[in-house]
Each structure stands twice: as structure tokens, then as C-alpha cells.
Design a protein around this motif. Structure first.
Motif, short mmCIF file in Angstrom:
data_model
loop_
_atom_site.label_atom_id
_atom_site.label_comp_id
_atom_site.label_asym_id
_atom_site.label_seq_id
_atom_site.Cartn_x
_atom_site.Cartn_y
_atom_site.Cartn_z
N ALA A 193 0.90 -1.19 -0.07
CA ALA A 193 -0.13 0.11 -0.12
C ALA A 193 0.88 1.21 0.06
O ALA A 193 0.63 2.20 -0.84
CB ALA A 193 -0.99 -0.09 1.39
N LEU A 196 2.32 1.94 -3.43
CA LEU A 196 1.44 2.40 -4.42
C LEU A 196 1.34 3.66 -4.02
O LEU A 196 1.11 4.65 -4.98
CB LEU A 196 0.10 1.48 -4.41
CG LEU A 196 0.03 0.20 -5.00
CD1 LEU A 196 -1.27 -0.40 -4.47
CD2 LEU A 196 0.39 0.43 -6.32
N THR A 197 1.28 4.16 -2.91
CA THR A 197 1.26 5.61 -2.53
C THR A 197 2.31 6.37 -2.94
O THR A 197 2.03 7.50 -3.52
CB THR A 197 0.83 5.78 -0.99
OG1 THR A 197 -0.03 4.94 -0.58
CG2 THR A 197 0.38 7.14 -0.80
N ILE A 199 4.11 5.69 -5.49
CA ILE A 199 3.95 5.83 -7.04
C ILE A 199 3.04 6.96 -7.31
O ILE A 199 3.37 7.69 -8.23
CB ILE A 199 3.50 4.45 -7.57
CG1 ILE A 199 4.28 3.34 -7.44
CG2 ILE A 199 2.90 4.67 -9.00
CD1 ILE A 199 3.86 2.03 -7.95
N GLY A 200 1.98 6.99 -6.77
CA GLY A 200 1.12 8.16 -7.10
C GLY A 200 1.72 9.54 -6.57
O GLY A 200 1.56 10.59 -7.53
N TYR A 201 2.40 9.63 -5.44
CA TYR A 201 2.82 10.87 -4.95
C TYR A 201 3.86 11.43 -5.74
O TYR A 201 4.07 12.41 -6.07
CB TYR A 201 3.09 10.60 -3.53
CG TYR A 201 3.46 11.84 -3.01
CD1 TYR A 201 4.48 12.25 -2.44
CD2 TYR A 201 2.15 12.89 -2.75
CE1 TYR A 201 4.88 13.53 -2.19
CE2 TYR A 201 2.60 14.22 -2.10
CZ TYR A 201 3.84 14.63 -1.88
OH TYR A 201 4.07 15.90 -1.37
N LEU A 279 6.99 5.13 3.55
CA LEU A 279 6.39 6.59 2.76
C LEU A 279 7.61 7.62 3.10
O LEU A 279 7.67 8.30 2.32
CB LEU A 279 5.20 6.98 3.79
CG LEU A 279 3.98 6.18 3.27
CD1 LEU A 279 2.86 6.75 4.21
CD2 LEU A 279 3.50 6.15 1.85
#
Lengths: 320, 520
Positions: A193, A196-197, A199-201, A279
């Protein structure tokens, strides 16, 4: 108040090989770490197994816990002491998980507690079917995510910008994974998770720069429409300029997200800290790749060399 | 300072009020007060990782359900044939989906096959043992459609029975639902550690009750035998033909077994069951009848005489907990098929409470740092950014309440990330405004240009993160889904507050410092 002087003019493009080599070494190191650690880097989420977090009222030697656990039939179980609180142990066994095995383990631990209070903080018993499903889901999610970003950026900018962004993305994911494995943590659903965050960010940052590049190109093309010139601009100059101009906002936006995630990592308790750690790494690496890697990659993918009459994605090409 | 309240301004005020309305249940329940009925939203539910509780994924072994039903069907066929005057040696379920009927001779073969063809259309004749032999047996197969129907119903039925059982254990707010073709998801919040074992057993026990005759030298009618384990240890050989099953039970309760200090299970049979039981006991006096629960013989007493009246009991020297547990599962009825535990996740209530405390604290601290930074760096405009981030969180929580979404531990991380990303949006706009001011634009022009030029950048960056959030939601499960939901909704509210609320702020208020310049 200004953290970064508004007129910085560092020549990022000139020193690109230095930054790229740092990145490449980190990537190679990460890949090496990945291949040299076997299945043990995955948690019970993917492999199936039993994971217990228990707390005893009074101190118990970890070796006694290990003995009891292996006596109860759980071969190759990993027992670790938890720093989060007193007398907390985590017990993991990644073999066939069944409710019965978990029960036996429970009883054995209760006996060890021998009358004093014994709290079950958390327990996961994952059968192999679910483990496989989670693993497959994770792979699909990562693949679709990368694909989705590629398509979106190509639509908004241009394919080579999208490639630059994806390269920066992969760079971020690989190095973050490397650091994560190095820290000794296990990869589980929360890690995916976090990836993926990231990647988006991470693309956020990169878009801020590319947006500026496009704006600068448009600006120059518009100006050049007014006078004759065969060479409108040097692409590397534009890239440099754009990165410099957006430096304050890329650094600041990353800083604010860093504040949030570091607070979660250090103070959030076991679960949040676990999710926040990748993160934190991802934001730092993502910043680095946006500033030092994304633009050089786009420049290197530029087919027509440095002098430019190229288009900027959603605008039609203007020839001069 | 107040210029004019534009349409945007009224929209923002309206949404703020709406958000408070939607959050009333959450606020009330946090204060321990009851929620008024009919309110448009519910309180925000806490996930199991914050509340404590158990989450289970169960696989229904539907093929076994087919076998069970066929076994019952076989009983029914035998009874019906008997009423028609046909002497049947045995009728039983074999293989995966077959029923085998054995007759003593072939005189009534035609009658039997006619009867089955007319009354049991789902069964198709498969084969016959050679005519003229000492025994004739016909084998019938269940149609594929019917089998599929049974399998589907098995899942629905299992859910109902589980619900019944779990209700009896007194767990509050259980969640039991179908998740996939053959899967059931069970979530039981607020479970105490000492109850976990009982609940797990209550869910897992099939509780199939079957009555057989014990095989002894005499009286065997050529029916094959099978061995089952005895409760006290050792084996018991039975005639492999089910005489009666647990669905004839009307009520059941544990009773102390005076004299032995242990407990017994006493039950009352239904009218049909009572008649059947009377028949069986009458026909088989002085033989032993074995009571088998889930393949383990509990007791095998000798039938003294014909028993009318429809009461019976199982004595097995049960302890009080065990007797209570068995009563629960027998009362709810047997599961149509065994359940396999695919996945079981338990979070203790202490850890849950601890996670909430630490989570909220770290969320608060991270927000505080961001607030201090924004005000220091962007002065009055920074202060307004803080207001807009607050509204952002308000809208986000209200949306969660409206959608009935669950807040999980990773969901708290999603909240923290939303704060970070919301501030990002403001930073992008403010830096752009600063750029414009630097090249000499007026305050008003700088503001317009800032919002205008940064507009697409903000949309682009948030859409990419939204993409990740949606993919996470599709492929994630449990707490991770909670994270995806908070993150995705957070992005939507962020875009709204940064662009709409932000613009409204600059239109409505004059952020001026002492020199009359834009305080940014």
C-alpha cells in the motif's frame, strides 16, 4: 520568508552523470539486497503462516519463549522481543497455518505464563490460499498502477515525459524497497500500500517540473513567433531553468508531507509506524529523483538533440 | 477585511454546515450519548484494528453439502418405498453425488424405478447391479443443475446458521456476509480474549448429528459397515446407514446428569421426528443406537424399548461449558457443509485502544507542525491555508460518515497524508503568486494568475495519486481498503478546498500586512 532563494541557477543538467551514478549504485544495491534475501523477506500476509504478538505481565526470558514455541510443534518459528512495550514478543511461523496449530501455540504460551496475565495483542493465521491471493493482488496492483501513470502522463504531456516520469518512479520504488529490506522489515500488504502511494505521490513532484517545462517552452515559442530565429532554445537550458524555478515548491511540498509521515513513523505506534516508514523513505527518494533524475532522463530521450523546435504534448508543434 | 461573500462563499458555508450535520452521530457517540433515529448519517465506524475483534474468512465445502442432502434424500426414499410396500434393504448416499438403493429381489424393480422417475426428477438412473443376483442395487446420480443449486443454497444457509449461533453467544454487532462464490466473511468486534476460543469453535463446528445402528453379529441386513471414533477413545463399528439426523430436533438444552456430576444434552423432537424415533426404537429394540456428532460417536446406548413422546438425550459426561456449547450449535442446526478457516485475524482490544491513542496523537502532532510551518512561511495566507485544511478534514470525515465507511489504522495514515497533500496544493499556488508578485504584478493580478496557472498542476498531481488510491481500493482488503478510501476521498476534498475554498478566501478576505501588501 524564503527557504530557497528565488533565483537559484544550479546547472543540474551539467552534473547529471554524477546524480545518475549515485542513483544507479543505489538501484544495484537494492536489487542485490532483493535477490540475496529469499522468501524470508515476505511476511505471513504473502506466505501464509501464523503471527502472534503477545504480552506477558512479568519479564520472561526470550529463550524460554523460543523453547516453548518449538516444543509446541512450530518449527522454524522466529521469536523476537518488541521494543514498543515491556515483555512483548512477536512469534512468527511461516509453515502450514491452521486454527489447530494456533490453538496449540496459544495453550503452550498460556502455560508458560503460568497464572500471570497473558494478553494476546494481535494474531494472524493466514492459510496458503489467502496468501497467494494477496500476493497476486499486490502484483496486479503495482502493474496497473504503473500502467495507469504512464497512460495519464502521456495524455497530459508527451510520451518521453511519461517515460522520464516512469523511470523516476521505478527508481523510487526500487530504492525504497532496498532501504526497507535493509532495515530488516518484512514486506506485507501495508508495504505494498505504501509503495502504491509513493507511486502516486512521486509523480506529483515530477509533474510540477514538467508543467513548468511546458510553460517555459510555450512562452519561448510565443516570443519567437515575433522574430526570425532558427534556433529557438536549448532543451537542456529549459530543463535546467524549470527545475530551478520549481525548486522551492518541490522541496517545500516534500517537506510538508515529510513532517506528517515522520510524525507517524516515530510516534504512531506499531501499526502506523510500520506503514509510515516506507512512506518517509519514498518521499525523500521521490524528491531526489524529481530534482536530479527526471529531467536528465527526458533530455536523454530527446530525439533531435539540443536545439529545439519540438512540440509540447497537448499543443501542436510549431516550426520556425 | 471582508469584501464580499461570493456564490462560492455561500457554497462553502453550506457545505460546512452540512458536514457538521453529518458528523453529529460521530460526535454524540464519542461522548457516549445516543444517536437520534432517522438521522441522515451514521457514526463513523472503527475498523477491527482499532476496536479489537476477530476477522474470519471461511470457505464453504459445498460438495459436502450435496452429499448431506443426498443422504437425507436417501432416507426419504427408503421411507416412501416402505409406505408403498416395497421392501428395501438399504438406501444410502455414496460417491460424490450418487444414491444407491439396494433391494432384496427384482420383483418390485419396475415399481421402484417408476416411483423414482416420477417423484424424484433430479435423480437420473446411472446403473444397476446384475439382475437375478442376491441383491439388486440401483444407482442414481444427481443432476448437475440441482447440485449447483444445492451448493449455492448451502452458502446462504451457512450464513443464516452462523448468524443464529453467533447471536446466541451474545456478540454485539456481528458482521456476517458472503464474499465471493463460496466464501463467508465474519467480523466480530469487541471480543474479549477469553471468548475468542468459544466463538471460533461455535463457527467451526459443523454439528452434524446422525443416528446409526451399531453393527453386531446378528441382524445385519447386508448393509456395509463403517468405523467411527468413539468419544472416549477407540473405535466403533456401525451399519453405514443414517437412520435419523439432527434436523428432527425441536429444542435442546443442557441438563445436569444427576449422579455423575457431569452434564447431558437433552432434546425434544419434532412431531415427525418423534414418530420416526418411535418407529426406530420399536424396530430395533435390544440393539445399540449410536449417536454420532461430526463423525465422532458420543454414546451408543442399548435401546431398551420403543420410545414414544419424542424426548431423547445424549449422555457423554460433558462438562458444563461443552454442554452449553453443544446446545448452541445443535439448536441453530447443523451447518450444511464444513467450513475451512482460510484466514483469521485477531486484534486485542488493548492493542486497538493503544493504536487509536498513538494514532490520534501523531496525527495531531503532524498537523500541528504543518500548521506552524504554513503560518510562519506564508503569514496571513498561510493562516488561511490552515483554515482550508481544517475544512478539508471536516469534509473528509463528513464524507466518511455519509458513506458509512470504516476508519482503520492505515486510514489514520490516510488522514495524515491528506493534510500533507492539501498543504502541497496551497504551496504550489502560493509560490506561483509569489512568482507573479516578484515580477511586479499587482496583488489582485498575482492572485488570479496564481490560481489560474497552478490550476492544472494541482489537478494533475492529485489525479495521479487518486489513481493509486483507486487501484489500492480494488486490489486491497481489510485495513488497506480503509487506507485507500480515506486517501481517495481525501484527494477529492483536497482539490475542492485548495481550488474552491482557497479562491473564495482570497476573493472574500484581504490578506494584507501592515504595509498594505499581500501577506503571503
Amino acid at each position: 520568508m524564503e527557504l530557497i532563494r528565488p533565483n537559484t541557477n544550479f546547472n543540474f543538467m551539467k552534473y547529471r552523470w554524477m546524480f545518475i551514478s549515485v542513483s544507479l549504485s543505489l538501484i544495484l544495491w537494492s536489487i542485490f539486497l532483493w535477490s540475496s534475501t529469499g522468501a524470508s523477506k515476505y511476511s505471513v500476509d504473502f506466505l501464509g503462516g501464523i503471527e502472534l504478538l503477545v504480552q506477558f505481565e512479568k519479564p520472561i526470558e526470550i529463550d524460554r519463549v523460543r523453547q516453548v514455541v518449538s516444543d509446541s510443534g512450530a518449527q522454524n518459528a522466529i521469536v523476537q522481543a518488541f521494543k514498543d512495550g515491556p515483555n512483548i514478543f512477536s512469534i512468527r511461523t511461516k509453515s502450514d497455518a491452521s486454527a489447530d496449530k494456533a490453538k496449540t501455540l496459544h495453550k503452550a504460551l498460556e502455560q508458560l505464563a503460568d497464572g500471570q496475565k497473558f494478553t494476546l495483542l494481535r494474531e494472524d493465521v493466514i492459510g496458503p490460499v489467502i496468501g497467494d491471493e494477496v500476493a497476486t493482488g499486490a502484483l496486479y496492483a503495482l502493474a496497473f498502477s504503473l500502467l495507469g501513470q504512464l497512460i495519464y502522463i502521456t495524455a497530459r504531456f508527451e510520451f518521453r515525459f511519461a517515460l522520464g516520469a516512469i523511470v523516476a518512479l521505478l527508481h523510487d520504488v526500487i530504492i525504497t524497497t532496498g532501504v526497507y529490506i535493509y532495515s530488516g522489515r518484512e514486506i506485507d500488504a501495508a508495504t505494498v500500500a505504501a509503495m502504491l502511494t509513493i507511486i502516486g505521490y512521486s509523480v506529483n513532484d515530477t509533474i510540477i517540473v514538467f508543467d513548468r517545462v511546458r510553460e517555459n517552452i510555450l512562452h519561448l515559442l510565443k516570443k519567437a513567433g515575433k522574430k526570425e530565429s532558427s534556433r529557438v532554445y536549448r532543451f537542456s537550458d529549459i530543463l535546467n531553468q524549470s527545475v530551478n524555478q520549481t525548486l522551492s515548491r518541490t522541496v517545500l511540498t516534500s517537506l510538508t508531507v515529510l513532517f506528517s509521515t515522520v510524525a507517524l513513523w516515530r510516534l504512531g505506534g506499531e501499526g502506523l509506524s510500520h506503514l509510515a516508514f516506507p512512506l518517509v523513505i519514498g518521499v525523500i527518494v521521490g524528491s531526489y529523483s524529481t530534482i536530479f533524475i527526471a529531467s536528465p532522463v527526458v533530455w536523454m530521450l530527446e530525439p533531435r538533440g539540443d536545439s529545439k523546435t519540438a512540440s509540447t504534448g497537448s499543443q501542436p508543434a510549431k516550426k520556425l | 477585511m471582508l469584501q464580499r461573500l461570493t456564490a462560492r462563499g455561500w457554497l462553502v458555508i453550506g457545505l460546512t454546515v452540512l458536514s457538521f450535520v453529518l458528523l453529529v452521530p460521530t460526535i454524540l457517540s464519542a461522548l457516549g450519548k445516543p444517536i437520534p433515529k432517522g438521522w441522515p448519517s451514521d457514526e463513523i465506524k472503527l475498523g477491527l484494528d482499532l476496536r479489537g475483534g476477530i476477522h474470519l474468512s471461511l470457505d464453504v465445502q459445498t460438495k459436502e453439502a450435496v452429499k448431506s442432502q443426498l443422504a437425507s434424500l436417501a432416507l426419504g426414499i427408503k421411507a416412501q418405498l416402505k409406505r408403498e410396500g416395497v421392501r428395501v434393504k438399504s438406501a444410502r448416499q455414496t460417491g460424490e453425488d450418487l444414491v444407491e438403493i439396494s433391494l432384496f429381489d427384482d420383483s418390485q424393480l419396475l415399481k421402484v424405478s417408476d416411483l423414482l422417475r416420477s417423484d424424484y426428477p433430479d435423480l437420473k438412473e446411472l446403473s444397476r447391479a446384475p439382475a437375478g443376483a442376491q441383491r439388486i442395487s440401483l444407482t442414481y446420480q444427481l443432476g448437475a443443475n440441482k447440485a449447483a443449486e444445492i451448493e449455492k443454497n448451502a452458502v446462504t444457509q451457512a450464513i443464516e446458521i452462523l448468524r443464529n449461533r453467533i447471536d446466541q453467544t451474545g456478540t454485539k454487532e456481528p458482521l456476517i456476509q458472503k464474499s465471493g462464490e463460496r466464501r463467508i466473511m465474519v467480523q466480530l468486534p469487541d471480543l474479549e480474549q477469553k471468548d475468542i476460543g468459544l466463538v471460533r469453535d461455535t463457527i467451526g463446528k459443523v454439528a452434524k448429528l446422525e443416528f446409526y445402528l451399531v453393527a453386531d453379529g446378528a441382524n445385519t441386513s447386508g448393509v456395509p459397515t463403517k468405523k467411527v471414533k468413539n468419544r472416549e477413545g477407540g473405535d466403533l463399528t456401525l451399519e453405514d446407514q443414517v437412520l435419523m439426523t439432527g434436523d428432527v430436533i425441536e429444542t435442546v438444552h443442557p441438563e445436569p446428569d444427576i449422579g455423575s456430576g457431569s452434564y447431558q444434552i437433552s432434546f425434544k423432537l419434532t412431531a415427525t421426528g418423534a414418530k420416526l424415533f418411535e418407529e426406530l426404537t420399536g424396530e430395533n429394540t435390544h440393539r445399540r443406537m449410536a449417536v454420532v456428532l461430526d463423525g465422532v460417536a458420543q454414546s451408543a446406548p442399548e435401546i431398551q424399548e420403543r420410545i414414544a413422546g419424542g424426548s431423547a438425550r445424549i449422555t457423554g459426561g460433558f462438562g458444563v461449558e461443552e454442554a452449553r456449547f453443544l446446545s448452541i450449535v445443535l439448536r441453530a442446526g447443523a451447518l450444511p457443509a464444513p467450513l475451512v478457516f482460510l484466514e483469521e485475524r485477531t486484534v486485542g482490544a488493548t492493542l486497538g485502544a493503544d493504536s487509536i491513542k498513538k494514532g490520534v496523537m501523531s496525527l495531531g502532532l503532524s498537523t500541528l507542525i504543518v500548521v506552524v510551518f504554513m503560518i510562519t512561511y506564508y503569514r496571513k495566507a498561510g493562516f488561511f491555508a490552515v483554515v482550508s485544511v481544517t475544512l478539508n478534514l471536516l469534509f473528509l470525515l463528513a464524507s466518511l460518515a455519509f458513506l458509512g465507511a470504516t476508519l482503520t489504522l492505515p486510514g489514520l495514515a490516510g488522514l495524515a497524508l491528506t493534510v500533507g497533500m492539501a498543504v502541497d496544493g496551497n504551496i504550489v499556488i502560493y509560490e506561483r503568486i509569489r512568482d507573479e508578485l516578484r515580477i511586479g504584478a499587482s496583488a489582485r493580478a498575482a492572485i488570479e494568475a496564481g490560481f489560474d496557472k497552478a490550476h492544472w498542476t494541482i489537478l494533475d498531481s492529485n489525479i495521479t495519486t487518486l489513481l493509486s488510491g483507486i487501484i489500492l481500493y480494488i486490489f486491497g482488503a481489510g485495513p488497506i481498503r480503509g487506507f485507500a478510501v480515506t486517501l481517495s476521498i481525501g484527494i477529492l476534498t483536497t482539490v475542492f478546498t485548495v481550488l474552491v475554498v482557497g479562491k473564495m478566501g482570497f476573493d472574500t478576505f484581504r490578506f494584507q500586512d501592515r504595509k498594505g501588501e499581500l501577506s503571503i
